[in-house]
Design an enzyme around this catalytic site. Structure first.
Site, PDB file in Angstrom:
ATOM      1  N   HIS A  46      54.032  69.949 -71.615  1.00 52.76           N
ATOM      2  CA  HIS A  46      54.383  70.051 -70.201  1.00 52.76           C
ATOM      3  C   HIS A  46      55.764  69.490 -69.910  1.00 52.76           C
ATOM      4  CE1 HIS A  46      49.914  70.505 -69.889  1.00 52.76           C
ATOM      5  NE2 HIS A  46      50.301  71.454 -69.070  1.00 52.76           N
ATOM      6  N   GLU A  64      45.496  72.724 -64.359  1.00 48.51           N
ATOM      7  CA  GLU A  64      45.073  71.359 -64.684  1.00 48.51           C
ATOM      8  C   GLU A  64      45.947  70.307 -64.017  1.00 48.51           C
ATOM      9  OE1 GLU A  64      47.548  72.508 -68.371  1.00 48.51           O
ATOM     10  OE2 GLU A  64      46.582  73.437 -66.644  1.00 48.51           O
ATOM     11  N   ASP A 105      46.453  84.822 -55.573  1.00 48.90           N
ATOM     12  CA  ASP A 105      47.077  85.604 -56.639  1.00 48.90           C
ATOM     13  C   ASP A 105      48.589  85.409 -56.566  1.00 48.90           C
ATOM     14  OD1 ASP A 105      48.062  87.488 -58.380  1.00 48.90           O
ATOM     15  OD2 ASP A 105      46.803  89.125 -57.663  1.00 48.90           O
ATOM     16  N   ASP A 141      53.556  79.135 -65.849  1.00 52.63           N
ATOM     17  CA  ASP A 141      52.673  78.562 -66.881  1.00 52.63           C
ATOM     18  C   ASP A 141      51.314  79.248 -66.751  1.00 52.63           C
ATOM     19  OD1 ASP A 141      51.513  77.006 -68.813  1.00 52.63           O
ATOM     20  OD2 ASP A 141      51.278  75.232 -67.527  1.00 52.63           O
TER      21      ASP A 141
END
Length: 732
Positions: free
Chosen positions: A440, A464, A528, A553
């Site tokens: 990351h 996450e 979306d 990502d």
């Protein structure tokens, strides 16, 4: 002494006279009387010499004597018939006696009193009363035939075979016997829940999958188990029957051997396949394998196996109970057989057990730690989180010492010795605890530190929260917009990735060091991302404020699903990303694993989408495109990141020296609570390694003409792919 002389003429004359009278009286057949006296005489002389000698002066027998002698003579054919009748009568009597005896024995079994229910009624008499398999209520079990052969060997002390009890299948609860508690009713209420198990519908997919040429194989090894338990055929058989009942499987029969001098081997035949185990009591070890052809997953059965078979050893004399080692379990789960081509619409890429999760974690037996943290399905995908420890990279002994609290270095720094926590989406690795910082930080900070003043940053995916966490470390950021379609991933990550949540609050932000999702600069949008950018930025004239940096990502470019293909190849979407950036903006995209030197060019292989995206980024107006790689992300191979510059002046900052990068980081990055840098991996030297692509990327380019032809063909293939899918969905 010389034999007496025989008068042949006299003997022949007498035989002719006797034969003629016998024919007239009916004592011999006419066929016998037709014998030529010339042919009969020599035989009579040779075989009946004594008789001829005695009958030299004898007379033929009287008619009364001949009739009396023939009264007890039977023809040969009649004797054979009588013998056959006698044999048939004896066989019938024996069969009737056997049927009667069987009926009497079955009647006695049915009438026998039993405290153990159906299981004990079929138990083999003797010192060990083993439970019989029983049909679970409401389960339909087809009739089966049984063939068995047992070989007597010196190493087997006893042998027992038990078959399924079909009596009262609709109203008899499964019964097991416990060696410690005696007979006890066990309510099998085990609910199999797993993210990739489907609810049964009217078509009964579980029954359909039972007939596929495929199955699941679960291998379990347990050590430090109580030796008395491992040598008790009764306790082991009870545990096996209870395990099968809890797993909602059907045990048709099982066969157990007590071995010499110790140990037990058992194998059970399931309606779904088989279960088997072998024990080493002296060593405290049991190995087991369970194979099924049904649809229900086997991994949720593991807690039952550990509860029933991982019986702790009794402490030695004078030792405390906590001194006895706890049982240790290692296991492996594998998919067997064939599904594609046999199961309608089966897609192996949508089955987590056929991806990274199944191949490198669940299917590996030698992991010191392999614990499921959560496995849950969201509206879009399957989320799995596992704690794993690979013996080649981490020490299990050091991990155990870190939990001891004995004041050692390991106990004082447990975060350095614990297992790795891995996040999987649809079975594909997304992030790892120990690879979190390298991945990351490498995807965020090179572009962020290159831009002179990133105020507004967009993140596509990154559910996450780790990418968001890294963006918020820059003190120039005023708003970070995270656009994630799956809110379930965010929820599960916050609940089950506590280390990531801790890191989110690690640095002192202007709002007091709260977590990334709680930071006032965060704007989390659960929608979306592709639709968001097309709706707001497809046209250059928009009221939406542009972004200095956009970080994508999201899914890998080689994922063979429609949404992933569109993310990397849609002209409209890529144009919208370009329009969403400021004039000096930077686009960052993770583009999958690094190619080998021997890999084909992207245009020809499974990373064709990556090649398409690079061409389309160039076509929409990006002035410079770079790729770099990071090898410490915790994935199965080094990972690639693409960065595209909208302005050539911004690109010049990419090539600053390590010292200049370090100075910029000191000014830009928010410090941790201790005052140190909040970056754990990225620095000026790391940035220097990203500035030039590897030979694997530079030497794999196709000639320009062939590359153009490939790209045009990819566009044609992609349009055909979506047209076919739209027609199947009923849309145009």
């Amino acid at each position: 002494m010389a034999p007496p002389e025989v008068d042949p003429d006299m003997c022949n004359q007498w035989i002719r006279r006797w034969s003629a009278r016998s024919v007239r009286s009916g004592s011999i057949s006419s066929h016998e009387s037709a014998l030529d006296p010339k042919e009969a005489a020599p035989c009579t002389i040779i075989t009946n010499i004594p008789t001829c000698l005695k009958l030299k002066n004898a007379k033929p027998p009287r008619a009364e004597e001949r009739r009396g002698a023939g009264r007890f003579a039977l023809p040969l054919g009649l004797g054979i018939k009588l013998l056959a009748v006698a044999v048939l009568l004896a066989a019938g009597a024996a069969f009737s006696a056997g049927c009667l005896a069987r009926a009497v024995l079955l009647a006695k079994i049915d009438a026998a009193p039993s405290s153990g229910g159906a299981a004990e009624a079929f138990a083999v008499p003797g010192p060990q009363q083993l439970p019989a398999p029983a049909i679970l209520p409401g389960k339909d079990v087809p009739l089966t035939t049984y063939t068995s052969k047992t070989f007597p060997v010196e190493g087997s002390a006893a042998s027992h075979t038990l078959h399924i009890d079909r009596r009262g299948a609709d109203n008899v609860e499964p019964t097991v016997r416990s060696a410690d508690e005696g007979a006890a009713q066990t309510d099998s209420a085990f609910a199999v829940e797993h993210a990739f198990s489907e609810d049964e519908d009217d078509g009964d997919p579980a029954a359909e999958e039972l007939h596929l040429p495929a199955g699941q194989h679960l291998l379990v090894d347990i050590k430090d188990v109580d030796s008395e338990f491992l040598n008790s055929e009764t306790r082991l058989a009870n545990a096996m029957v209870e395990l099968i009942n809890e797993s909602k499987l059907t045990l048709l029969s099982y066969h157990c051997h007590n071995l010499v001098p110790m140990g037990v081997s058992c194998v059970g035949v399931l309606l779904e396949s088989h279960v088997a185990f072998h024990t080493w009591p002296e060593e405290g070890v049991i190995t087991m394998d369970l194979f099924t052809c049904g649809a229900s997953p086997l991994i949720p059965v593991l807690p039952s196996i550990e509860r029933l078979f991982a019986v702790p050893r009794a402490p030695a004399d004078g030792a405390a109970a906590e001194d006895a080692p706890a049982p240790t379990t290692t296991w492996s789960h594998k998919l067997r057989g064939f599904r594609e081509g046999f199961a309608p619409e089966y897609d192996h890429e949508r089955n987590p057990l056929e991806q990274d999760l199944g191949q490198f974690v669940l299917g590996t037996l030698g992991l010191d730690v392999k614990d499921e943290v959560v496995s849950e399905g969201t509206d879009f995908q399957t989320v799995d989180v596992y704690d794993v420890m690979f013996p080649k990279t981490r020490s299990f002994a050091s991990y155990q010492k870190s939990l001891s609290g004995d004041g050692s270095y390991e106990a004082s720094h447990p975060e350095q010795f614990g297992p790795d926590r891995v996040l999987f989406l649809d079975g594909v690795i997304q992030s790892t605890l120990y690879g979190d910082a390298p991945y990351h930080e490498s995807i965020v900070h090179p572009a962020m530190v290159t831009h002179p003043n990133p105020r507004r940053v967009a993140i596509i995916g990154g559910g996450e929260g780790a990418t968001l966490r890294e963006v918020l470390k820059h003190n120039t950021v005023e708003e970070a917009v995270m656009i994630e379609i799956d809110e379930g991933v965010v929820r599960l990550s916050r609940d089950h990735l506590p280390a990531v949540a801790k890191l989110q609050a690690h640095f002192s932000s202007r709002e007091g060091g709260r977590g990334a999702f709680d930071d006032d600069r965060t704007n989390a949008r659960f929608e979306d991302a592709m639709a968001y950018f097309i709706d707001h930025f497809h046209s250059e004239e928009t009221d939406e404020e542009a972004y200095e940096v956009i970080v994508m990502d999201a899914l890998d470019p080689n994922d063979n699903i429609e949404f992933a293909v569109e993310l990397y190849t849609s002209d409209t979407y890529i144009q919208s990303l370009y329009n969403a950036l400021t004039e000096d903006g930077i686009l960052v995209v993770q583009v999958g694993e690094v190619p080998d030197l021997s890999s084909p060019a992207d245009e020809t292989g499974r990373f064709a989408n990556r090649a398409v995206m690079k061409e389309k980024l160039d076509a929409v107006g990006f002035k410079s495109i770079h790729v770099y790689e990071e090898a410490h992300s915790g994935f199965l191979s080094p990972w690639t990141t693409l960065v595209a510059f909208k302005d050539i002046k911004t690109r010049a900052n990419w090539y600053r020296s390590p010292a200049e990068i370090e100075l910029q980081l000191q000014k830009r990055i928010l410090p941790s609570k201790t005052g140190a840098s909040s970056l754990r991996y990225f620095d000026g030297a790391t940035m220097h390694s990203y500035q030039m692509p590897s030979n694997a990327f530079r030497d794999r380019a196709l000639p320009s003409g062939e590359r153009a032809r490939r790209l045009r063909q990819n566009d044609v293939d992609r349009q055909g792919f979506f047209k076919r899918n739209n027609q199947q969905d009923g849309s145009v």
